[in-house]
Enzyme design. Structure first.
Site, short mmCIF file in Angstrom:
data_model
loop_
_atom_site.label_atom_id
_atom_site.label_comp_id
_atom_site.label_asym_id
_atom_site.label_seq_id
_atom_site.Cartn_x
_atom_site.Cartn_y
_atom_site.Cartn_z
N ASP A 267 0.84 -1.21 0.00
CA ASP A 267 0.00 0.00 0.00
C ASP A 267 0.87 1.26 0.00
OD1 ASP A 267 -2.17 -1.65 0.13
OD2 ASP A 267 -2.58 -1.30 2.25
N GLY B 295 -3.29 -5.35 0.99
CA GLY B 295 -3.98 -6.38 0.21
C GLY B 295 -5.06 -6.97 1.10
N GLY C 22 -6.56 -9.84 1.24
CA GLY C 22 -6.30 -11.18 1.78
C GLY C 22 -5.27 -11.12 2.89
N ASN D 65 -4.31 -8.59 4.68
CA ASN D 65 -4.80 -7.85 5.85
C ASN D 65 -5.69 -8.74 6.72
OD1 ASN D 65 -3.57 -5.62 4.73
ND2 ASN D 65 -5.46 -4.67 4.01
N ASP E 197 -11.27 -5.34 6.37
CA ASP E 197 -10.40 -6.52 6.52
C ASP E 197 -10.23 -6.87 7.99
OD1 ASP E 197 -10.09 -6.38 3.77
OD2 ASP E 197 -8.34 -5.07 3.94
O1 RIB Z 1 -9.02 -3.13 2.17
C1 RIB Z 1 -7.86 -2.35 2.13
C2 RIB Z 1 -6.92 -2.93 1.11
O2 RIB Z 1 -7.49 -2.79 -0.16
C3 RIB Z 1 -5.58 -2.24 1.03
O3 RIB Z 1 -4.63 -2.81 1.88
C4 RIB Z 1 -5.24 -2.33 -0.44
O4 RIB Z 1 -4.09 -3.08 -0.70
C5 RIB Z 1 -6.46 -2.93 -1.10
O5 RIB Z 1 -6.33 -4.27 -1.33
#
Ligand code: RIB
Length: 311
Positions: free
Chosen positions: A16, A42, A44, A46, A255
């Site tokens: 990120d 990401g 997944g 996270n 997440d």
């Molecule tokens: O939900 C947040 C995520 O969405 C971020 O970490 C980014 O990488 C995207 O996948």
């Protein structure tokens, strides 16, 4: 002592690149941002990190690129105690990246470039089958190919493993292919995009959940940000309110909800209680900057939970 859940995440890993700004540039204009943050993300990854920090044993199935970010992403999983045996580098593609823009209210806008995440195929799920069969819950999102998501849902059903899908980011969804899930967990905008119904209020969310249930999905949780969550199944619906927090960056809150919910449920907590705790875990994640780095560990979370759940 609570059972220690075994959670497998088949999903994305990104890096990120978050910029904090007061306003967006107009076409052709250059402006100054206020602050920048680089972190592992990401959806997944996270969710895997949230589950791990909440105390689960976590296994990741993912693909990263052959760039600077690939090895460091794998190392990040290992440092956190997440089993990364099935996280592999793919040559000739970039890692997934996400330029993120956060405004002064903490609201985010995200662009995801999937890169290696698009190389996670059903054959990779087969290659991880022994590990996946040892899990008591498989968690999925929509940042990998949909054919892999649908294949993994079938795999989970065939093997009697609980399966949770976070359909994020929203994409046209084959409802028949996801009907076998245990939990379908969109946020408002994903629920809206997938159902074609507006989801702005708790009442809208109830109508949307009705439609999703009628289409064959067994259980639906619509996360509603500061409004908490709506839990819906054939027996009825319940609105579970949020806890009040001082939000600075909402990125990754969804997440945080999914990873913590999977863990609380896996520990054997009743569903409504698991949703309530996940609401708090997600809310707390918005009080810090970044995604994974804003997630609470279990000791910090338990301290907040015991002070806030009294009375
Ligand atoms: O939900 C947040 C995520 O969405 C971020 O970490 C980014 O990488 C995207 O996948």
């Amino acid at each position: 002592m609570a059972k220690r859940p075994r959670i497998a995440v088949v999903g994305s890993a990104n890096v990120d690149l978050t910029t904090f700004l007061d306003q967006f540039p107009k076409p052709g204009e250059t402006i100054f941002g206020q602050k920048f943050d680089l972190g592992f993300g990401g959806k997944g990854a996270n969710q895997a990190v949230a589950a791990r920090l909440c105390g689960a044993d976590v296994f990741m199935v993912a693909r990263v690129g052959d760039d600077l970010f690939g090895p460091s992403t794998i190392k990040n999983f290992e440092n956190l105690g997440i089993d990364a045996t099935h996280v592999r580098q793919v040559s000739g593609v970039s890692s997934g990246v996400a330029p993120i823009f956060v405004d002064p209210s903490g609201q985010n806008r995200i662009i995801v470039v999937k890169g290696a995440n698009d190389e996670l195929k059903p054959a990779d799920v087969d290659a991880a089958a022994d590990m996946l069969k040892s899990a008591d819950c498989i968690v999925l999102q929509f940042e990998i190919p949909l054919e892999t998501v649908y294949y993994t849902i079938k795999f989970a059903r065939k093997n009697g493993i609980r399966c949770i899908l976070n359909p994020a980011p929203a994409q046209p969804t084959d409802i028949k292919a996801v009907a076998d899930l245990d939990y379908f967990v969109p946020n408002e905008s994903e629920a809206e995009a997938i159902s074609g119904m507006p989801v702005r209020t708790v009442d809208d969310a109830k109508q949307c959940a009705d439609k999703l249930l009628a289409s064959g999905i067994r259980r639906v949780i619509i996360t509603l940000g500061a409004n908490g969550s709506l839990l819906a199944g054939s027996e009825g619906m319940e609105h579970v309110p949020a806890f009040s927090v001082k939000s600075v960056d909402s990125t990754g809150a969804g997440d945080a909800f999914i990873g913590s919910f999977a863990t609380f449920l896996g520990e054997g907590l009743p569903e409504q209680e698991a949703v309530k705790r996940a609401n708090l875990y997600a809310g707390l994640s918005t009080t810090g900057v970044g995604t994974q780095k804003s997630f609470y560990d279990r000791a910090r979370f338990d301290a907040e939970w015991s002070s806030r759940s009294k009375g």
